[in-house]
Write a protein that holds these residues in place. Structure first.
Motif, PDB file in Angstrom:
ATOM      1  N   GLU A 173       0.834  -1.208   0.000  1.00 55.54           N
ATOM      2  CA  GLU A 173       0.000   0.000   0.000  1.00 55.54           C
ATOM      3  C   GLU A 173       0.865   1.253   0.000  1.00 55.54           C
ATOM      4  O   GLU A 173       0.595   2.215  -0.738  1.00 55.54           O
ATOM      5  CB  GLU A 173      -0.933   0.006   1.206  1.00 55.54           C
ATOM      6  N   LEU A 211       1.026   4.125  -2.953  1.00 58.16           N
ATOM      7  CA  LEU A 211       0.742   5.530  -2.630  1.00 58.16           C
ATOM      8  C   LEU A 211       1.876   6.451  -3.070  1.00 58.16           C
ATOM      9  O   LEU A 211       1.627   7.501  -3.680  1.00 58.16           O
ATOM     10  CB  LEU A 211       0.500   5.679  -1.131  1.00 58.16           C
ATOM     11  N   ALA A 249      -1.401  14.579   1.171  1.00 59.12           N
ATOM     12  CA  ALA A 249      -1.532  13.113   1.136  1.00 59.12           C
ATOM     13  C   ALA A 249      -0.326  12.417   1.749  1.00 59.12           C
ATOM     14  O   ALA A 249      -0.412  11.237   2.128  1.00 59.12           O
ATOM     15  CB  ALA A 249      -1.740  12.640  -0.299  1.00 59.12           C
ATOM     16  N   ASP A 250       0.804  13.114   1.865  1.00 62.42           N
ATOM     17  CA  ASP A 250       1.990  12.469   2.429  1.00 62.42           C
ATOM     18  C   ASP A 250       1.776  12.074   3.881  1.00 62.42           C
ATOM     19  O   ASP A 250       2.446  11.162   4.384  1.00 62.42           O
ATOM     20  CB  ASP A 250       3.201  13.397   2.306  1.00 62.42           C
ATOM     21  N   GLU A 251       0.848  12.722   4.542  1.00 63.97           N
ATOM     22  CA  GLU A 251       0.565  12.371   5.939  1.00 63.97           C
ATOM     23  C   GLU A 251       0.080  10.930   6.054  1.00 63.97           C
ATOM     24  O   GLU A 251       0.389  10.229   7.030  1.00 63.97           O
ATOM     25  CB  GLU A 251      -0.475  13.329   6.520  1.00 63.97           C
ATOM     26  N   LYS A 252      -0.662  10.465   5.050  1.00 63.98           N
ATOM     27  CA  LYS A 252      -1.151   9.083   5.083  1.00 63.98           C
ATOM     28  C   LYS A 252       0.002   8.103   4.987  1.00 63.98           C
ATOM     29  O   LYS A 252       0.008   7.062   5.648  1.00 63.98           O
ATOM     30  CB  LYS A 252      -2.150   8.841   3.952  1.00 63.98           C
ATOM     31  N   ASP A 269       1.593   7.974   8.332  1.00 67.02           N
ATOM     32  CA  ASP A 269       0.761   7.202   9.257  1.00 67.02           C
ATOM     33  C   ASP A 269       0.916   5.705   9.009  1.00 67.02           C
ATOM     34  O   ASP A 269       0.989   4.908   9.957  1.00 67.02           O
ATOM     35  CB  ASP A 269      -0.710   7.592   9.104  1.00 67.02           C
ATOM     36  N   LEU A 270       0.961   5.327   7.739  1.00 62.48           N
ATOM     37  CA  LEU A 270       1.135   3.910   7.403  1.00 62.48           C
ATOM     38  C   LEU A 270       2.474   3.392   7.903  1.00 62.48           C
ATOM     39  O   LEU A 270       2.567   2.269   8.408  1.00 62.48           O
ATOM     40  CB  LEU A 270       1.029   3.709   5.893  1.00 62.48           C
ATOM     41  N   ASP A 305       2.276   2.902  11.654  1.00 59.64           N
ATOM     42  CA  ASP A 305       1.457   1.731  11.964  1.00 59.64           C
ATOM     43  C   ASP A 305       2.214   0.442  11.668  1.00 59.64           C
ATOM     44  O   ASP A 305       2.181  -0.509  12.455  1.00 59.64           O
ATOM     45  CB  ASP A 305       0.157   1.779  11.150  1.00 59.64           C
TER      46      ASP A 305
END
Length: 222
Positions: free
Chosen positions: A18, A22, A48-51, A54-55, A58
């Motif tokens: 994922e 991205l 969108a780089d924040e996602k 976050d990934l 995680d």
């Protein structure tokens, strides 16, 4: 219990795929924003780089959790440790796509790339996106031959990077110091992005074989 453990390992691999998808998309969109002076698109890439961040957090939490709870050995340990390194490569790739977008935003409404280098930069962006797509596929298939091919495909990025410097060193350069700095940075961002895609593929080689890509016998693969 064992099934849950393998589900955890699988989820780490899925998270890497994922992330790769991205950041691959991000570098493509950032390239469009850069060449078209598209402020809205640049802002989307930046936010969108924040996602991706976050990934990565995680994935790191899950990997460390597996290490703490399951104390994996042999191949499973190699998977977890290698995944942590790959997630770092992918997070940095996302940062590089963000840098491209931030340059587009900084120079808006002007274009940061002069007309005579637009084709080169476009090819760099397309190649960066393609290399990351190949890395994502390798993460799924664990195909060692395909992973090794990435480094060969990256040779074209190095050629394009040299082309940029040839333009910058040409006595006919007429675009000024500011544009020269911008173009130098852009070339570096794409070159490093490609390096991270190659690094992900090389880590898959290590994951599968237990050997580093440059240590494999040249005649040992089909």
């Amino acid at each position: 219990m064992r099934e849950a453990y393998h589900d955890e390992l699988d989820s780490i691999g899925e998270g890497l795929v994922e992330m790769a998808n991205l950041v691959g998309s991000a570098i493509g969109l950032a390239t469009t924003a850069l060449l078209d002076a598209d402020l809205h698109l640049a802002e989307n890439v930046i936010s969108a780089d924040e996602k991706v961040d976050d990934l990565q957090r995680d994935l790191e939490d899950r990997a460390i959790g597996v290490l703490a709870r399951q104390q994996p050995v042999a191949t499973d340990l190699r998977l977890v440790v290698t995944s942590l390194r790959m997630s770092a490569d992918l997070e940095r790739s996302g940062d590089l796509a963000e840098h491209v977008a931030k340059l587009a935003r900084m120079r808006y409404p002007q274009r940061a790339v002069p007309r005579d280098l637009r084709r080169t930069v476009l090819e760099m962006g397309q190649l960066a996106q393609r290399l990351m797509a190949q890395a994502a596929e390798v993460l799924i298939t664990h195909d060692v031959d395909a992973a090794l091919q990435l480094e060969k495909d990256d040779d074209r990025m190095d050629e394009l990077h040299r082309t940029i410097f040839q333009h910058l060193m040409d006595e006919q350069w007429q675009h000024g110091v500011e544009t020269a700095v911008d173009v130098t940075l852009v070339g570096r961002y794409y070159e490093r992005f490609a390096d991270h895609a190659v690094a992900v593929a090389q880590r898959v080689v290590y994951l599968v074989t237990g050997e580093r890509a440059d240590e494999l016998p040249t005649d040992g693969l089909a």
